[in-house]
Design a protein around this motif. Structure first.
Motif: not given
Ligand code: PRP
Length: 226
Positions: A134-155
């Motif tokens: 199971p996975v929760e997908i957070i759809g973004l439009n770019g610079t996705v590498e930011l998301a794990p660094q600020v707690g928005l995603a695990d990877g």
């Protein structure tokens, strides 16, 4: 004469796409660099070229606004559009990878609720579904590498060329999800109703790209989606 419309993506495949059109004799070298026009008439009047955002390009081809298009395999896999994929043009190689923060390489697989940020929600969903995860997908439009660094995603699932963006954002690849190169695609109706002029342009572009033909990839060893 029946003009054949070819859609070329802006962004990282623009240079390769335009060089292919130049090598095929449809564009004068470099003319596309100095303009903001989005429709370029080509040298002999047989072809015109549209420039579209990569994420939108396949819509132009699917709906017949362009007869042909140059699209990344990543977009074909993600969007599942109703177009025919004809030729692997060989340029624009990149890999789609699953990456997690360096500190989570040992632990991410044990997380019960995994959140993955990506521009590729359908590919990512399929990847985890095939693994029964199971996975929760957070759809973004770019610079996705930011998301794990600020707690928005695990990877993240994103494309990698040199690997520099992953490294500089302290992310580590833990699996390869897909491989991609530029593909020549065609509208289904154009292929039937305008077969002759379309086939002539396909052949020129195939030769110009030095492509072997068919949609199987040389660099990918046939593996496109894991
Ligand atoms: C792409 C991709 C990565 C980066 C990878 O981003 O999404 O962020 O390039 O390249 P590298 O491995 O050579 O560092 P792009 O420049 O298309 O911008 P985006 O992040 O806004 O989508």
């Amino acid at each position: 004469m029946s003009v054949v419309t070819v859609a070329v993506p802006s962004g990282r495949l623009l240079e390769g796409g335009m060089r292919t059109l130049e090598a095929a004799g449809y564009l004068t070298a470099g003319t596309w660099r100095s303009t903001r026009r989005l429709i370029l008439p080509c040298a002999d009047g047989a072809v015109r070229c549209l420039i579209a955002k990569p994420v939108d390009l396949l819509a132009y081809v699917e709906h017949g606004a362009a007869d042909l298009g140059i699209a990344g395999k990543d977009m074909l896999l993600e969007q599942g559009r109703d177009v025919y994929e004809l030729v692997d043009l060989g340029f624009g190689f990149c890999r789609g990878v699953l990456a997690v923060p360096a500190g989570a390489v040992e632990t991410w697989e044990r997380k019960s609720h995994l959140r993955i940020a990506t521009k590729y929600p359908r590919i990512t969903e399929r990847y985890f579904w095939r693994r029964g995860r199971p996975v929760e997908i957070i759809g973004l439009n770019g610079t996705v590498e930011l998301a794990p660094q600020v707690g928005l995603a695990d990877g993240i699932v994103d494309v990698v060329m040199t690997g520099r963006t992953l490294r500089e954002n302290r992310l580590v690849e833990v699996d390869e999800v897909f491989r991609s190169t530029a593909r020549l695609v065609v509208n289904r109706v154009s292929l039937r109703s305008r077969a002759e002029p379309v086939a002539a342009v396909v052949e020129q572009l195939r030769l110009a790209a030095g492509a072997a033909g068919g949609a199987s990839s040389r660099r990918e060893g046939g593996v496109e989606l894991r």
